[in-house]
Design an enzyme around this catalytic site. Structure first.
Site, PDB file in Angstrom:
ATOM      1  N   ALA A   1      62.414  77.788   5.366  1.00 10.97           N
ATOM      2  CA  ALA A   1      62.911  76.403   5.252  1.00 10.97           C
ATOM      3  C   ALA A   1      63.499  75.889   6.563  1.00 10.97           C
ATOM      4  CB  ALA A   1      63.961  76.322   4.148  1.00 10.97           C
TER       5      ALA A   1
ATOM      6  N   GLY B   1      65.823  72.446   8.238  1.00 12.81           N
ATOM      7  CA  GLY B   1      66.733  71.360   7.884  1.00 12.81           C
ATOM      8  C   GLY B   1      65.975  70.046   7.758  1.00 12.81           C
TER       9      GLY B   1
ATOM     10  N   SER C   1      76.663  69.106   8.957  1.00 13.70           N
ATOM     11  CA  SER C   1      76.191  68.191   9.997  1.00 13.70           C
ATOM     12  C   SER C   1      74.962  68.784  10.645  1.00 13.70           C
ATOM     13  CB  SER C   1      77.272  67.951  11.053  1.00 13.70           C
ATOM     14  OG  SER C   1      77.215  68.912  12.071  1.00 13.70           O
ATOM     15  N   ALA C   2      74.270  67.951  11.413  1.00 16.22           N
ATOM     16  CA  ALA C   2      73.154  68.415  12.239  1.00 16.22           C
ATOM     17  C   ALA C   2      72.074  69.126  11.417  1.00 16.22           C
ATOM     18  CB  ALA C   2      73.660  69.311  13.368  1.00 16.22           C
TER      19      ALA C   2
ATOM     20  N   GLU D   1      68.826  64.821   8.919  1.00 18.62           N
ATOM     21  CA  GLU D   1      68.803  63.855  10.022  1.00 18.62           C
ATOM     22  C   GLU D   1      67.400  63.317  10.288  1.00 18.62           C
ATOM     23  OE1 GLU D   1      72.584  65.599  10.525  1.00 18.62           O
ATOM     24  OE2 GLU D   1      72.000  64.130  11.998  1.00 18.62           O
TER      25      GLU D   1
ATOM     26  N   ILE E   1      77.713  66.804   0.328  1.00 15.31           N
ATOM     27  CA  ILE E   1      78.121  65.398   0.422  1.00 15.31           C
ATOM     28  C   ILE E   1      77.080  64.503  -0.244  1.00 15.31           C
ATOM     29  CG2 ILE E   1      79.512  65.779   2.473  1.00 15.31           C
ATOM     30  CD1 ILE E   1      77.223  64.661   4.168  1.00 15.31           C
TER      31      ILE E   1
END
Ligand code: FES
Ligand code: FES
Length: 913
Positions: free
Chosen positions: A866, A868, A678-679, A871, A638
């Site tokens: 790695a 995330g 997401s998340a 957020e 996205i």
């Protein structure tokens, strides 16, 4: 709007002569997109607010949405796609955008490059202010603008060296070329012109009962209408939602609406009819009811229940407790407490929800922007009452999502319309209906008490967070669960209690928005940390370093990480700038009475993936006879870069250059489920699935060749060579049988992060990994006007391993820009700020320089270490700004956004004593 009989209008479009028959009232953007095929012109607002539709008219930048089509008579129009084909400046800019990572989702890119072309034609060596002026009318919600500014200032920046693209390399986005040349196809770009369109009838009131009139008669009176959809047309269940057991939202309300903008019906008709349609003519009688639009009102004893089974309008709650917070606070040497509030925040992606659907061989195909294609499929299965095998979701490119495009929006309306009419259909939300009807960040009302001893160690933490979850559940339960786990921040706190509640109101549904409630709780916690440090007499940074969580220390959920806890390194990385900037600010303030500078910081953490729930991703790959390596990568990109990052991980595992991989994007018919975007889970979870798939494919190749595990692979035409020390093995792919997808070798692997459920006290292992961040900011406050201007951010982020450092920086910049918007200017108020004119998001002129410090504290579960990131970047930004305002003025802002009036009022309160 109807075609006029006047003579043809002639103009030059991208160097070629064009003519069209004028239509009264037609916008240039519409004419170019629908009649001249210029889908490179994007529509974000149709009101002159976003600049996505920018084109050059006789060399000047204009908003094509505000320009009447007939005004082009005898003139020259240029759009990105045309410019990219013949204009050297546009071509250089396109390369520069790729080299700098200046296009993320890419929906703003045509407007940005077109505006930059106009600038560079006039001024070959612009400075930063010139660039900001030139691009000031084009909004970007992803990048934080800094890389766009760099791309325009530095068009000679060299492309990254041709290399393998393995992890750690800042290769250009693999899907970037089509974004910078105007070829990318978003939700509104895929339908053929002339396709039947849809107008959704929505509630004008926060809650109302309604009676539909004679729809048959209405259709009979309007020959352009194909059909009208209502709840009665739903063959399956009129309900959807993202969490099992909380699916409570109807596609079309039945009898009563629960929020302003809720859909009750949809007209499917010819495009001309939809464009001229006046909703006042629709046969419906509304009866407005008393609404509850705040948490207080919704919890009052006489408040009407939005959902009768949910007493006190409470949807959900969350709870984490360890030790004894009450006793600890009683024993603490110092305590501080406060109440902090935030409002609705709109995602503000530049691409409104849009899509196209048709029936192909009896199956429904939906092409729309989404963050979660498989969730869309599952939702449509229930709504349509059809087997999943009869539905196909083919996501378009996504012009920003940030959480809101996880929920379905127009997909069921598109599917129902094509199912009922048998014809292809198209729907694009207007900016206003996008803002009215889709999810928002939860407004919060948080009370918090924190204690500490004289040695600076935290002693007790008691948190209560009330969240306005709006009319329907959406991601409310997720926010309620996640907040108590994160409300401590990344600190060691032994005696802790955190309670959260999601309360229904007659407001739009609150859902997922970058951080799932954590940015709101961080405002309270990080603000009070500053208050507490000051009370103890400690430096705010050293207080945080002293209390920072370390390896082998339990989190407030009792989860112990033996490795990978990087918060201390993030905080320590800020120390030199922290000390220096305080000195500089003090020096500035002694010489200035009205303008005051302040330095603030905050930290944050974020658990990657679902909270204590299964969270799998599957990635598939294969090799064709001709030697082509294909990666089926279903993690929705996205704008964050999943297409590139996941391919880099896969390439590293397999041992092949990214440039040799053919990427197959999300499509529920041909790409396995990589879960939702997401998340902050895609780099971590889908990245691991890609790593496992690459390793499995490599093992399969080596098995065929009898090659050793350390063999170096070389992929050629129809063959693979494996060099094992001095021995070379050749695999002739033409001798292998191809399977049903044409693959002679294939692999498909799934990764699901190891988590454990939380018990009744919120103890357990909710996430396999956390990412960590600390940010500081220098602000300048006009103490008379109350305006706050961030002058510089310094952001230290522990990403475990930076798979692609330029993309990491891009995420950090974009998150900071959104956090800045939340802190200083953004508040969605139903009925008042439903467009991009009244709802302000940061522009290119608002974003100061951002220094990024990438910390790599590897995580044992992450692909090559790695973590995330998406957020995390927004979590510390708002509290850092609030702390800087306090440092500058002594005024503590407890309600965001810190608008000039709120800041001025807070300063006045101090001065008035
Ligand atoms: S679409 Fe024209 S300015 Fe937004
Ligand atoms: S890259 Fe600018 S809006 Fe997404």
């Amino acid at each position: 709007m109807s075609e006029t009989n006047s003579a043809l209008t002639s103009f030059t479009l991208n160097g070629k002569a064009e003519t069209f028959s004028p239509i009264a009232g037609e916008r240039l953007s519409e004419m170019l997109r629908e009649r001249s095929g210029c889908r490179d012109i994007k529509i974000g607002c149709n009101a002159g607010d976003c600049g996505a539709c920018s084109v050059l008219l006789d060399g000047d930048v204009v908003c094509a949405c505000l320009t009447p089509a007939q005004q082009v008579e005898g003139r020259t129009v240029e759009t990105l796609n045309g410019l990219h084909s013949y204009d050297v400046i546009a071509q250089d800019l396109a390369e520069s955008f790729l080299n700098h990572g200046a296009a993320q989702c890419g929906i703003c890119t045509p407007g940005m490059i077109v505006s930059a072309v106009a600038l560079l034609r006039e001024n070959k060596a612009p400075n930063e202010e010139n660039v900001k002026d030139a691009l000031g009318g084009v909004l970007c919600r992803c990048t934080g603008y800094r890389k766009i500014i760099d791309a325009v200032l530095d068009t000679t920046h060299p492309a990254p060296a041709e290399d393998s693209g393995y992890i750690g390399q800042s290769i250009r986005r693999l899907d970037g070329q089509r974004k910078v040349s105007g070829l990318d196809m978003f939700g509104d770009d895929v339908a053929p012109s002339g396709t039947d369109e849809i107008f959704v009838i929505r509630s004008p009131y926060p809650t109302a009962t309604f009676t539909l009139g004679d729809l048959e008669q209405y259709i009979n009176n309007n020959s352009s209408i194909s059909t009208i959809l209502t709840a009665k047309d739903i063959p399956g269940e009129n309900t959807f939602g993202v969490i099992p057991d909380f699916q409570d939202q109807p596609v079309f309300a039945e009898a009563q609406t629960r929020f302003r903008g809720e859909a009750v019906a949809a007209i499917v008709a010819k495009p001309e009819f939809i464009r001229d349609f006046d909703p006042e003519t629709f046969p419906i009688i509304w009866n407005e009811k008393n609404a509850v639009q705040s948490v207080e009102a919704a919890q009052a004893s006489e408040a009407p229940l939005l959902h009768k089974e949910r007493s006190n309008n409470q949807l959900c709650g969350g709870f984490v407790q360890c030790g004894d917070a009450e006793r600890s606070l009683k024993d603490a040497d110092f305590t501080v407490e406060g109440r902090f509030q935030s409002g609705f925040v709109e995602h503000g992606y530049i691409e409104p929800e849009a899509g196209f659907a048709e029936v192909i061989n009896g199956r429904i195909e939906v092409h729309a922007c989404t963050q979660a294609p498989v969730m869309d499929l599952e939702a449509l299965e229930i709504i349509l009452g059809m087997d999943q095998s009869q539905i196909r979701i083919v996501p378009t490119s996504v012009g920003g999502g940030f959480g809101s495009k996880l929920d379905i929006s127009l997909q069921p309306i598109l599917a129902l319309a094509t199912l009922k009419t048998g014809k292809p259909v198209r729907l694009t939300y207007s900016r206003t209906e996008s803002m009215q009807s889709t999810t928002k960040r939860h407004p919060s009302d948080i009370t918090l008490k924190i204690g500490a001893n004289a040695d600076g160690k935290i002693q007790g933490f008691d948190f209560l967070g009330l969240f306005d979850t709006g009319a329907y559940a959406s991601w409310g339960p997720t926010v309620a669960n996640r907040v108590p786990v994160h409300a401590s921040g990344p600190y060691k706190i032994s005696d802790y209690r955190a309670v959260s509640k999601g309360i229904h109101t007659n407001n739009p549904p609150s859902g997922a928005f970058r951080g799932f409630g954590v940015p709101q709780s961080a405002i309270a916690q990080e603000s009070l940390f500053d208050v507490l440090a000051k009370k103890i007499g400690m430096d705010a940074l050293e207080f945080r370093i002293l209390n920072a969580l370390e390896n082998n220390q339990p989190t407030v959920c009792g989860q112990v990480f033996s490795q990978g806890v990087g918060i201390k390194k993030c905080l320590e990385a800020l120390r030199p700038a922290w000390n220096e900037q305080h000195t500089l600010a003090k020096r500035f303030n002694t010489k200035n009475d009205v303008l005051k500078r302040g330095v603030g910081l905050a930290s944050g953490w974020y658990g990657c993936g679902n909270t204590s729930l299964p969270n799998p991703s599957t990635i598939k790959c294969g090799i064709r006879k001709d030697g082509t390596v294909v990666l089926h990568q279903g993690a929705m990109d996205i704008g964050q870069g999943a297409n590139t990052v996941i391919t880099q991980v896969f390439a590293t595992a397999l041992g092949i250059s990214t440039s040799k991989i053919e990427l197959v994007g999300a499509d529920t018919d041909i790409t396995p489920d990589a879960g939702k975007t997401s998340a902050s889970r895609q780099t971590f979870v889908s990245g691991n699935a890609a790593r496992l798939s690459g390793e499995a494919l490599r093992a399969s190749i080596l098995q065929h060749l009898n090659g050793g595990v350390n063999s170096k692979l070389k992929f050629g035409k129809g063959m693979i060579e494996a060099k094992d020390q001095e021995t070379v093995h050749i695999l002739d792919l033409s001798r292998l049988d191809a399977d049903y997808e044409g693959y002679v070798l294939r692999a498909e692997e799934t990764y699901d992060p190891p988590t454990l459920p939380l018990d009744e006290n919120g103890q357990g292992s909710p996430y396999a990994q956390f990412g960590y961040a600390a940010q500081m900011v220098i602000v300048e406050v006009d103490t008379e006007l109350g305006t706050v201007k961030p002058l510089k951010f310094i952001a230290a982020h522990d990403v475990g391993r930076a798979i692609n450092p330029v993309l990491v920086e891009g995420q950090i910049h974009g998150g900071i820009a959104q956090g800045m918007g939340m802190a200083l200017m953004e508040e969605y108020i139903p009925g008042r700020t439903e467009n991009l004119h009244d709802y302000l998001i940061p522009t290119v002129g608002d974003i100061p320089p951002i220094d990024t410090i990438i910390i790599e504290e590897p995580d044992a579960h992450g692909p090559y270490g790695a973590k995330g990131l998406g957020e995390h970047v927004l979590v510390p930004t708002a509290p850092a700004i609030l702390n800087a305002i306090y440092n500058a003025t002594g005024a503590r802002i407890t309600k965001v956004p810190a608008t000039p009036s709120r800041v001025r009022q807070a300063i006045k309160v101090i001065h008035d004593g």
